[in-house]
Scaffold this active site. Structure first.
Site, PDB file in Angstrom:
ATOM      1  N   ASP A 272       0.857  -1.183   0.000  1.00 44.16           N
ATOM      2  CA  ASP A 272       0.000   0.000   0.000  1.00 44.16           C
ATOM      3  C   ASP A 272       0.897   1.238   0.000  1.00 44.16           C
ATOM      4  O   ASP A 272       2.115   1.135   0.184  1.00 44.16           O
ATOM      5  CB  ASP A 272      -0.884  -0.023   1.252  1.00 44.16           C
ATOM      6  CG  ASP A 272      -2.089   0.891   1.149  1.00 44.16           C
ATOM      7  OD1 ASP A 272      -2.261   1.553   0.105  1.00 44.16           O
ATOM      8  OD2 ASP A 272      -2.860   0.951   2.124  1.00 44.16           O
TER       9      ASP A 272
ATOM     10  N   GLU B 280       2.722   4.993  -3.988  1.00 43.04           N
ATOM     11  CA  GLU B 280       2.704   5.955  -5.107  1.00 43.04           C
ATOM     12  C   GLU B 280       4.031   6.692  -5.314  1.00 43.04           C
ATOM     13  O   GLU B 280       4.289   7.030  -6.491  1.00 43.04           O
ATOM     14  CB  GLU B 280       1.563   6.959  -4.898  1.00 43.04           C
ATOM     15  CG  GLU B 280       0.183   6.368  -4.990  1.00 43.04           C
ATOM     16  CD  GLU B 280      -0.210   5.590  -3.739  1.00 43.04           C
ATOM     17  OE1 GLU B 280      -1.067   4.697  -3.849  1.00 43.04           O
ATOM     18  OE2 GLU B 280       0.330   5.883  -2.661  1.00 43.04           O
TER      19      GLU B 280
ATOM     20  N   ASP C  79      -9.081   3.779  -2.067  1.00 43.45           N
ATOM     21  CA  ASP C  79      -9.924   4.162  -0.929  1.00 43.45           C
ATOM     22  C   ASP C  79     -11.274   4.706  -1.378  1.00 43.45           C
ATOM     23  O   ASP C  79     -11.532   5.914  -1.342  1.00 43.45           O
ATOM     24  CB  ASP C  79      -9.187   5.200  -0.080  1.00 43.45           C
ATOM     25  CG  ASP C  79      -7.908   4.648   0.529  1.00 43.45           C
ATOM     26  OD1 ASP C  79      -7.740   3.416   0.512  1.00 43.45           O
ATOM     27  OD2 ASP C  79      -7.090   5.436   1.007  1.00 43.45           O
TER      28      ASP C  79
END
Length: 890
Positions: A507, A510, A583
């Protein structure tokens, strides 16, 4: 694997009325830049067609064929400090590659432009075809690309077109509107210029100055374009962002970001970026892929945007803008949409083959508190007879957000916990994010610091950002040596408390930096090879995903297929595992937008994807959660996940409820490319070539219109009722299921036995569901391997084709015999054969070659409670799936 309806039925058993509406927390729009706040985008958007002061031209006499079969030329203009080098090459069957970079032999700048490594398959250059010598006349050169396609290069100003060789009809064109601009690297900042950029409280020093690239690409004969994940959308086709009749809109942004509660319908960029677009018109299919990991903004331009009349045969113009990088672009042309996808996959790679458990149901939450909580959730699934395969642990399981560790006060015996779960055939997943806690006592941080393995800031020091652990640094995953080091951390020796049934979730890759500009790493941070972060940003998560997947392969000594879920992604991520849509929120709009989002991921290579069922943020009302599970059962990646502030929502709390890269979950038009009714249908979808499902996306919906494409009948998966193809049907909405159908002319194998996990289904018998077409024929396939290893690459699998014709069902082998010496064996048999659309009243069937007679009697299509016996069924033929056989209806 259970087919989706069966897979879902056990999940939706009892409905308890218990939910509150989510306390909404709005998306923070002002945290992120728009085009007007992004100088390279603002500059490019302001240009009118053919308005550049210095259009690039092909240097006279520079077009030549090199020893590798590629065509090269020089692009120049007197005002540029150095010319550009152009290279054209071809890949089978008829893909064109266009590469443009600066000629560094003339007035070399201090730095070179970044070319993205390790994304294309390593054999792409070796597969390059030899192009014939160009034919030049009147300032135009023509190169044959294949027997029916050619490339036309206009010299002054430069323009490139891929067209049909016979008719001369254009398919794709580059710079036909004169918007190609390639800002040259400069040796130093000119006096009076300002290179720094400000956004909110952040300063981008931009020490290398402006270096953006802009060009227009036109899709000729095209009515719709698709692709460019990731953004929230309720439309499968990309909507125009500029032009006549278009309200003020942002371009589609490709810049990987950690976006909190994203908008369900917006061109704003999300967690991943794939700069690949597919065009579709009447009989015309094409694709364009730009290999560039810098921020991109792409406009889809409405007809008349350039004040010209709309073309008669349809054309969609697009404007591509990138902050940095080079031109490394691929033009794909196909006779059908699958051809275009296959060509894209041929350069970026096929999706990895998942383990069997990975396509079953996953249960996740931020966070399960401790080992007792894990035991309770696991037991709850069994108590309520709900199957699941994987239980997940989020960041709170670690020791102070130090990854590869356990909080020993709440998880004192992690190996024992995993073994207990594994005894039921289940697996576990833990989270490992890229931010490493800056703690001198943390061995991982010590080692990364000593080895110099962190990304550097603009001054050359280890970059220090803020994420879940607090002060954090980030491994420089561009460096192959560091990726190898990271992979080693997943060994049992290094990851204490891990077992062979523990897999990984990446997770925040990015990468997310809470105190960074736009919640990400500063663009002027430095990577391996003196590369600025702005140049590779969109690929950072890809390299992190790659290193983690390689770590699990190494852990299993090359015998165990990895499972790694990643939030960030780029072109080629399909080779390393699954992704999810991030999300999302517990509302109907996000349920609806999940379908176009997952379909778009599949079209751009990432077929193993899904959305968090029920929404990550907020508390879904029971109706929404039920409908989401019904749709989610068809997602290739099927996971329920929730924020720690939401109410518990394990399913019983609400009661009852890789071969060619063609996605498993696919748009209708991928199977019906000539049916215009399917072109922008983002509410219904196909699962493989045989099944169609239509979600329910409104609260309290009583009826739904379902379009069933094609000329053949479709059969209701619940009861086998036939429905005419090529028309829309208004259907009553049922509480226990969503409309789902099997296509006439197909055969679908499935397993119907109820089990606690997919692992326990391995030896279960099969049911074949035959849905006859208007010719009373059908066919289908079955692929089976061991579900976990790489032995299938050496021939250890079963691949059968089933054909029903002339009242006879035949099974024969279609596995190639030259893959290797390994074999896969199974005692699996077919216990039921259901035939939908059979008109005869036959009572007997003969199995050959045994000449064994078996009964045909009416039976249920589904084994769910209350199902009626409506379909002719051959019971207990008990033929082995690995054998050749035929069954003739007497």
């Amino acid at each position: 694997m259970d087919p989706p309806p069966r897979r879902l039925a056990a999940l939706l058993l009892f409905l308890l009325l218990a939910a509150a509406y989510p306390a909404a927390r709005a998306w923070k729009k002002d945290e992120f830049r728009n085009c007007n706040q992004t100088p390279f985008c603002k500059r490019a958007r302001a240009r009118a067609p053919h308005s550049l002061d210095a259009p690039l031209s092909l240097a006279a006499g520079s077009l030549s064929v090199g020893p590798d079969g590629s065509v090269s030329a020089e692009l120049s203009h007197p005002s540029r400090p150095r010319p550009l080098v152009l290279r054209l090459s071809a890949l089978p069957p008829h893909a064109l590659r266009l590469q443009i970079d600066e000629d560094y032999s003339t007035s070399p700048p201090p730095h070179r432009r970044f070319q993205v490594p390790d994304v294309l398959l390593p054999d792409v250059e070796a597969r390059t075809l030899y192009l014939p010598k160009p034919k030049t006349s009147g300032g135009v050169s023509t190169v044959a690309l294949s027997s029916d396609l050619e490339v036309v290069v206009k010299h002054d100003p430069f323009e490139l077109t891929v067209r049909r060789a016979g008719s001369g009809d254009p398919v794709l064109s580059f710079n036909s509107h004169g918007l190609f601009d390639f800002e040259p690297l400069q040796a130093s900042k000119p006096e009076g210029e300002t290179w720094e950029e400000q956004f909110r409280s952040h300063t981008d020093t931009r020490p290398r100055g402006p270096q953006s690239i802009t060009f227009d690409v036109s899709f000729h004969g095209t009515d719709f374009v698709y692709g460019l994940p990731e953004h929230g959308s309720t439309s499968l086709a990309l909507r125009p962002t500029r032009g006549r009749g278009v309200e003020e809109s942002e371009p589609y942004r490709l810049f990987n970001l950690d976006v909190f509660e994203y908008l369900h319908d917006s061109p704003f960029g999300l967690y991943g970026s794939i700069p690949f677009m597919i065009g579709h018109g009447a009989g015309a299919w094409s694709g364009f892929f730009w290999l560039n990991a810098a921020e991109m903004q792409i406009d889809v331009l409405a007809p008349g945007w350039d004040d010209a009349a709309a073309p008669k045969n349809g054309r969609i113009d697009t404007l591509w803008m990138a902050e940095a990088g080079v031109v490394d672009a691929f033009f794909f042309v196909g006779s059908e949409p699958k051809d275009v996808i296959k060509q894209y996959i041929s350069v970026t790679g096929t999706p990895s083959m998942p383990q069997q458990f990975a396509v079953a149901y996953h249960q996740c939450r931020w966070n399960y508190r401790d080992e007792a909580d894990v035991d309770g959730v696991d037991a709850g699934f069994d108590e309520h007879d709900i199957p699941y395969d994987v239980l997940w642990l989020d960041i709170e399981h670690t020791d102070g957000k130090r990854y590869f560790t356990w909080d020993r006060s709440t998880f004192p015996n992690p190996e024992q916990m995993q073994r207990k779960i594994a005894d039921k055939g289940r697996k576990m997943v833990t989270i490992v994010d890229p931010h490493i806690k800056r703690d001198s006592s943390f061995h991982l941080h010590q080692e990364a610091t000593e080895k110099g393995y962190y990304v550097k800031d603009a001054t050359g020091n280890d970059y220090d950002g803020w994420c879940w652990p607090g002060a954090s640094s980030y491994p420089d995953m561009l460096n192959p040596e560091i990726r190898e080091w990271w992979a080693d951390k997943f060994s049992y020796e290094n990851y204490k408390g891990s077992t062979p049934t523990l897999y990984i979730w990446n997770d925040m890759n990015e990468p997310s930096v809470f105190n960074g500009p736009e919640v990400t790493m500063p663009r002027d941070a430095l990577h391996y090879g003196d590369v600025e972060h702005r140049e590779l940003h969109n690929a950072y998560g890809y390299y992190f995903h790659m290193a983690t997947a390689d770590g699990l392969v190494k852990r299993g000594q090359g015998n165990d297929r990895p499972f790694v879920l990643s939030r960030a992604f780029f072109a080629g991520s399909q080779r390393y595992g699954a992704v999810w849509t991030g999300d999302n929120s517990a509302d109907w709009d996000h349920l609806k937008s999940s379908i176009p989002m997952v379909l778009t991921l599949g079209l751009t290579g990432i077929s193993f994807s899904g959305a968090d069922v029920g929404g990550f943020f907020g508390n879904p009302e029971p109706d929404l959660l039920v409908r989401w599970y019904q749709v989610g059962a068809f997602y290739p990646f099927f996971r329920g996940h929730a924020h720690h502030d939401t109410k518990r929502r394990e399913p019983w709390l609400f009661g009852e409820a890789s071969v060619n890269g063609i996605p498993v979950m696919r748009p209708l038009w991928l199977e019906f490319p000539d049916d215009k009714e399917t072109y922008n249908n983002g509410e219904a979808f196909m699962v493989g070539p045989s099944l169609l499902a239509q979600g329910i996306y409104e609260e309290g919906q009583k009826s739904v219109s379902v379009y069933l494409p094609g000329k053949e009948s479709w059969y209701d998966l619940r009861n086998g009722s036939p429905f005419k193809g090529g028309v829309s049907h208004k259907l009553q909405v049922l509480e226990e299921s969503i409309p789902s159908f099997q296509r006439g002319g197909t055969i679908v194998p499935r397993k119907d036995r109820f089990r606690r996990s997919s692992t326990q289904m391995v030896n279960d018998p099969y049911t074949l569901v035959i849905a006859l077409n208007s010719s009373s024929a059908a066919e289908g396939e079955l692929y089976v391997d061991d579900g976990k290893s790489y032995d299938y690459q050496q021939g250890a699998f079963i691949h059968r084709r089933f054909v029903f014709a002339d009242n006879k069902l035949t099974s024969f082998n279609i596995a190639p015999g030259n893959l290797g010496k390994k074999k896969f064996t199974t005692e699996g048999v077919v216990e039921r054969i259901i035939i939908l659309g059979l008109s005869s009243g036959a009572k007997k069937a003969i199995i050959e070659p045994e000449n064994q007679e078996v009964d045909i009697e009416l039976g249920p299509v589904s084994l769910r409670s209350g199902s009626s016996s409506v379909a002719p069924t051959i019971r207990r033929p008990n033929v082995r799936i690995a054998d050749d056989w035929s069954i003739k209806i007497a």
